[in-house]
Every structure is written in structure tokens, then in C-alpha cells.
Design an enzyme around this catalytic site. Structure first.
Site, PDB file in Angstrom:
ATOM      1  N   CYS A  49       0.817  -1.220   0.000  1.00  0.00           N
ATOM      2  CA  CYS A  49       0.000   0.000   0.000  1.00  0.00           C
ATOM      3  C   CYS A  49       0.850   1.269   0.000  1.00  0.00           C
ATOM      4  CB  CYS A  49      -0.931  -0.007   1.204  1.00  0.00           C
ATOM      5  SG  CYS A  49      -1.981  -1.464   1.192  1.00  0.00           S
TER       6      CYS A  49
ATOM      7  N   ASN B  26     -10.066  -1.035  -1.762  1.00  0.00           N
ATOM      8  CA  ASN B  26      -8.648  -0.823  -1.413  1.00  0.00           C
ATOM      9  C   ASN B  26      -7.796  -1.482  -2.498  1.00  0.00           C
ATOM     10  OD1 ASN B  26      -6.036  -1.197  -0.381  1.00  0.00           O
ATOM     11  ND2 ASN B  26      -6.737  -1.506   1.713  1.00  0.00           N
TER      12      ASN B  26
ATOM     13  N   HIS C  74      -3.880   6.766   1.560  1.00  0.00           N
ATOM     14  CA  HIS C  74      -4.123   5.456   0.941  1.00  0.00           C
ATOM     15  C   HIS C  74      -5.501   4.986   1.394  1.00  0.00           C
ATOM     16  CE1 HIS C  74      -4.220   1.259   0.208  1.00  0.00           C
ATOM     17  NE2 HIS C  74      -4.061   0.949   1.478  1.00  0.00           N
TER      18      HIS C  74
HETATM   19  O1  UT7 Z   1      -4.401  -1.502   2.928  1.00  0.00           O
HETATM   20  C1  UT7 Z   1      -3.602  -1.370   4.059  1.00  0.00           C
HETATM   21  C2  UT7 Z   1      -3.745  -2.445   5.010  1.00  0.00           C
HETATM   22  N1  UT7 Z   1      -5.085  -2.807   5.394  1.00  0.00           N
HETATM   23  C3  UT7 Z   1      -5.807  -2.091   6.261  1.00  0.00           C
HETATM   24  O2  UT7 Z   1      -5.449  -1.007   6.651  1.00  0.00           O
HETATM   25  C4  UT7 Z   1      -7.045  -2.731   6.819  1.00  0.00           C
HETATM   26  C5  UT7 Z   1      -7.132  -2.483   8.294  1.00  0.00           C
HETATM   27  N2  UT7 Z   1      -8.174  -3.253   8.963  1.00  0.00           N
HETATM   28  C6  UT7 Z   1      -9.475  -3.108   8.694  1.00  0.00           C
HETATM   29  O3  UT7 Z   1      -9.861  -2.362   7.826  1.00  0.00           O
HETATM   30  C7  UT7 Z   1     -10.464  -3.853   9.565  1.00  0.00           C
HETATM   31  O4  UT7 Z   1      -9.775  -4.496  10.619  1.00  0.00           O
HETATM   32  C8  UT7 Z   1     -11.344  -4.901   8.815  1.00  0.00           C
HETATM   33  C9  UT7 Z   1     -12.359  -4.193   7.928  1.00  0.00           C
HETATM   34  C10 UT7 Z   1     -10.469  -5.825   7.991  1.00  0.00           C
HETATM   35  C11 UT7 Z   1     -12.139  -5.721   9.803  1.00  0.00           C
HETATM   36  O5  UT7 Z   1     -12.964  -4.862  10.562  1.00  0.00           O
HETATM   37  P1  UT7 Z   1     -12.980  -4.949  12.147  1.00  0.00           P
HETATM   38  O6  UT7 Z   1     -13.912  -3.918  12.595  1.00  0.00           O
HETATM   39  O7  UT7 Z   1     -11.550  -4.870  12.634  1.00  0.00           O
HETATM   40  O8  UT7 Z   1     -13.610  -6.379  12.376  1.00  0.00           O
HETATM   41  P2  UT7 Z   1     -13.010  -7.619  13.158  1.00  0.00           P
HETATM   42  O9  UT7 Z   1     -11.969  -8.305  12.329  1.00  0.00           O
HETATM   43  O10 UT7 Z   1     -12.652  -7.216  14.560  1.00  0.00           O
HETATM   44  O11 UT7 Z   1     -14.262  -8.559  13.234  1.00  0.00           O
HETATM   45  C12 UT7 Z   1     -15.424  -8.195  13.997  1.00  0.00           C
HETATM   46  C13 UT7 Z   1     -16.484  -9.233  13.736  1.00  0.00           C
HETATM   47  C14 UT7 Z   1     -15.990 -10.662  13.882  1.00  0.00           C
HETATM   48  O12 UT7 Z   1     -17.065 -11.435  14.408  1.00  0.00           O
HETATM   49  P3  UT7 Z   1     -17.135 -11.819  15.984  1.00  0.00           P
HETATM   50  O13 UT7 Z   1     -15.873 -12.576  16.246  1.00  0.00           O
HETATM   51  O14 UT7 Z   1     -17.173 -10.501  16.688  1.00  0.00           O
HETATM   52  O15 UT7 Z   1     -18.381 -12.607  16.076  1.00  0.00           O
HETATM   53  C15 UT7 Z   1     -15.735 -11.095  12.455  1.00  0.00           C
HETATM   54  O16 UT7 Z   1     -15.836 -12.484  12.285  1.00  0.00           O
HETATM   55  O17 UT7 Z   1     -16.959  -9.123  12.385  1.00  0.00           O
HETATM   56  C16 UT7 Z   1     -16.819 -10.376  11.720  1.00  0.00           C
HETATM   57  N3  UT7 Z   1     -16.493 -10.126  10.322  1.00  0.00           N
HETATM   58  C17 UT7 Z   1     -17.414  -9.975   9.367  1.00  0.00           C
HETATM   59  N4  UT7 Z   1     -18.751 -10.018   9.401  1.00  0.00           N
HETATM   60  C18 UT7 Z   1     -19.423  -9.825   8.242  1.00  0.00           C
HETATM   61  C19 UT7 Z   1     -15.264  -9.984   9.763  1.00  0.00           C
HETATM   62  N5  UT7 Z   1     -15.393  -9.734   8.453  1.00  0.00           N
HETATM   63  C20 UT7 Z   1     -16.713  -9.739   8.176  1.00  0.00           C
HETATM   64  C21 UT7 Z   1     -17.455  -9.532   7.009  1.00  0.00           C
HETATM   65  N6  UT7 Z   1     -18.806  -9.589   7.086  1.00  0.00           N
HETATM   66  N7  UT7 Z   1     -16.880  -9.300   5.829  1.00  0.00           N
END
Ligand code: UT7
Length: 331
Positions: A114, A288, A258
Site C-alpha cells: 500500500c 482498497n 491510501h
Molecule cells: O491496505 C492497508 C492495510 N489494510 C488495512 O489497513 C485494513 C485495516 N483493517 C481493517 O480495515 C479492519 O480491521 C477490517 C475491515 C479488515 C475488519 O474490521 P474490524 O472492525 O476490525 O472487524 P473484526 O476483524 O474485529 O471482526 C469483527 C467481527 C468478527 O465477528 P465476531 O468474532 O465478533 O463474532 C468477524 O468475524 O466481524 C466479523 N467479520 C465480518 N462479518 C461480516 C469480519 N469480516 C466480516 C465480514 N462480514 N466481511
């Protein structure tokens, strides 16, 4: 001493629009979750019949050249940022060089995810400052969608990453404006927090059925860890650029972060005390796109009249490596 200036910027995104509703059909996710957690409503995924990393880069480069009023033969060198080259080797820079009919000039691939476009811009800027080259094509292009696990297991990455390309024509400039400074950082302690393990070379057998089944050819991301580091490093590296140029946050006319996640951009905007209209976001419609994200955003911001002569533009990125970077540009 010379400085460098972006004379033209262009982009290309694949025609294939993938809406959140389309993803609901193939994995357990929802439009509501994706919009709330990332801001993304739709993204572009490539058409294997039509799009390659190199040819998307070429289309973006042609648009940038036209806007820069520059003939393709003026290009002295290519810096091509991608972590998804068409071949394992050689890089996509040489393929784009061939497509542009520029056989003979140097082409360098940059693999900094990125942060890749800012690393590429910085590299090109040094070549121009040193007097070695006059006109350099700086490109960011990616096809991420073919390395995503599109099942529920891979959903946190699959909903974010997307495909596209952006390019800038960077030219020697004798007026003292242009690229003011660039700032590059990395911390390899976090390499495995966002990575794609295979096809790795340090294995006895690079490709086997077991490896394919293990999922090691997919993007793996520890989203929470990446998120927490991103919001710290974005602010830090923007402040570093401002300090270097004896400028303050209020001097920034447009910040183009980014496009990692809209929540990250909004967080950075508030941390920096910038009004909403001074931060450009397009992740809602393009997702992204890793190294392509900043030049696509710059090109669309320019099209919308959001970047004007003499504006102070700040670019900032964070991603796999971890790597992070910034650039201040007097347009
Ligand atoms: O490009 C440069 C590098 N990348 C980034 O900068 C990305 C940085 N990270 C993020 O953008 C976020 O961490 C994500 C969008 C990837 C994930 O969002 P989050 O708010 O951190 O969610 P999480 O991973 O903490 O997951 C929360 C919950 C989990 O369920 P439980 O364990 O709370 O029941 C996940 O299983 O959301 C669930 N979950 C989803 N649910 C529906 C994770 N992905 C999804 C999804 N749809 N696509």
C-alpha cells in the site's frame, strides 16, 4: 538543484463492478456490515479476458501522458509499484515498457504494497533530483481479487481489496515547486500481519497440492493489528513531512490517504484537525487497491477540480511490511 513535478495523472479501473450485494451471495457477510466497518459500497474486480496489471498500468499511463501533454518517447524511466505482478518474474514494469513501445529504457518494479506508490514517487524524485532523468513514469497497479479467499473464512480481506491502476508523469521542474519531500519507513517485525506466503522461494518444493489446499496462496491479514498501527503511523508520517517543510496541518489543501478503510481515513482526518472537505476518499466506489489506491484517488480528485495550481497536497500510506510513507507536493 532540480526538483520534480507531477505534470499529469491518470487512472484505469476494470469495468466489472462488484457490489456488496454480490458478495452477500458468495460469503456470509452483509452490505450493512461492509459499509459500517469499511465505507466500501462497491469495488472493481478485473476481467481475466481483458485486464492485466501491465495493461491497466498502460491505460493509466496513457491518460497521464495525455493530461501532461507529453509524448510517450519523452519518458526516460519507469518505476512500477505492484505486489501482484503478472509474472512471478520479470516485473510488470518491463511488460508495460513493451506495451508503450519504449524498449531500451530502464524499468524498475517496487514491492511495497500500500505504500508502494509513495516509495515509487520518492525513487523517481531522487532520479530527477540527481539529474539522471528528466521524465519518469510512476505507476501503481494491482490485481488483488485473484488472490482473495472469497469464502466466509477469508471475508475480512475479500470485502476490502480490489483491482485498478494509476500513473503519474513526473518531470524535471525548474520553478522550485513540485515534490517538496518524501518520507519512507518500514518495520519488518510485522511482516506476517499482512502477507501472502506463497509462492515463497525458501521451500524445497514451491508448489504442491498440500500447499494449495493450505490457503497459503491467499492474502492473510490480521485486520485489527493493521488498523491499530495504521492510525498511529499515518499521523506520525504526515507530521514528519509537515515538520520537514516548516508547515502546519492547516496549510494542507488536500490530504489523499491510501484508501485502506474509510474509518482509518476519518480517524486520521480528526487526529490532524482537518475539515472533511480537505480529505479525499473514493474507497466507497473502488475499494482498497493497494499500490494503485493513491494515484487513482489523485487522478479522480484532479478530475473533480479538487486539486488546483499551487495547492499543498499531502499523500500518506500504510500497509504490508509494515511500511508507511508520506509525500508533500506543491501542485
Ligand atoms: O491496505 C492497508 C492495510 N489494510 C488495512 O489497513 C485494513 C485495516 N483493517 C481493517 O480495515 C479492519 O480491521 C477490517 C475491515 C479488515 C475488519 O474490521 P474490524 O472492525 O476490525 O472487524 P473484526 O476483524 O474485529 O471482526 C469483527 C467481527 C468478527 O465477528 P465476531 O468474532 O465478533 O463474532 C468477524 O468475524 O466481524 C466479523 N467479520 C465480518 N462479518 C461480516 C469480519 N469480516 C466480516 C465480514 N462480514 N466481511
Amino acid at each position: 538543484m532540480y526538483t520534480s513535478k507531477i505534470e499529469g495523472i491518470g487512472h484505469y479501473v476494470p469495468e466489472n463492478i462488484v457490489k456488496n450485494g454480490d458478495l452477500e451471495k458468495i460469503m456470509d457477510t452483509s452490505d450493512k456490515w461492509i459499509v459500517e466497518r469499511t465505507g466500501i459500497e462497491e469495488r472493481r474486480w478485473f476481467d481475466p479476458e481483458k485486464d492485466t496489471v501491465a495493461n491497466m498500468g498502460t491505460r493509466a499511463a496513457k491518460m497521464a501522458l495525455e493530461r501532461a501533454n507529453t509524448d510517450v518517447n519523452e519518458i526516460d524511466f519507469i518505476v512500477f509499484a505492484t505486489i501482484t505482478p503478472d509474472y512471478f518474474f520479470p516485473g510488470s514494469g518491463v511488460l508495460m515498457q513493451r506495451e508503450l513501445g519504449l524498449q531500451g529504457i530502464g524499468a524498475l518494479d517496487i514491492r511495497n504494497a500500500c505504500s508502494g506508490f509513495i516509495y515509487a514517487l520518492s525513487t523517481a524524485d531522487q532520479f530527477i533530483k540527481s539529474g539522471m532523468y528528466k521524465t519518469v513514469l510512476v505507476v501503481g497497479a494491482e490485481i488483488q481479487s485473484s488472490a482473495l479467499d472469497k469464502s466466509t473464512e477469508g471475508r475480512s480481506s475479500a470485502i476490502i481489496f480490489a483491482d485498478g491502476a494509476g500513473a503519474a508523469v513526473l518531470k524535471r521542474n525548474e520553478e522550485g515547486s513540485g515534490v517538496l519531500s518524501t518520507h519512507l519507513h518500514a518495520d519488518g517485525d510485522f511482516a506476517e500481519e499482512l502477507y501472502m506466503k506463497d509462492p515463497g522461494s525458501s521451500r524445497e518444493v514451491r508448489l504442491s497440492k498440500d500447499l494449495l489446499d493450505s490457503g497459503s496462496f491467499n492474502v492473510v491479514m490480521n485486520g485489527n493489528v493493521v488498523f491499530k498501527h495504521a492510525i498511529v503511523r499515518f499521523k506520525e508520517v504526515i507530521e514528519e513531512a509537515l515538520l520537514k517543510n516548516e508547515l502546519a496541518a492547516e496549510d494542507i489543501d488536500l490530504l489523499i490517504p491510501h484508501q485502506a478503510n474509510l474509518r482509518i481515513s476519518n480517524f486520521v482526518q480528526k487526529q490532524m484537525g482537518l475539515p472533511e472537505n480537505k480529505v479525499f476518499n473514493n474507497i466507497m466506489h473502488v475499494g482498497n487497491t493497494t499500490a494503485a489506491s493513491i494515484p487513482i484517488a489523485m487522478s479522480q480528485a484532479w478530475e473533480q477540480g479538487r486539486i488546483k495550481e499551487n495547492d499543498l497536497l499531502c499523500l500518506a500510506a500504510f500497509g504490508s511490511g509494515f511500511t508507511w510513507a508520506s509525500a508533500l507536493i506543491r501542485w
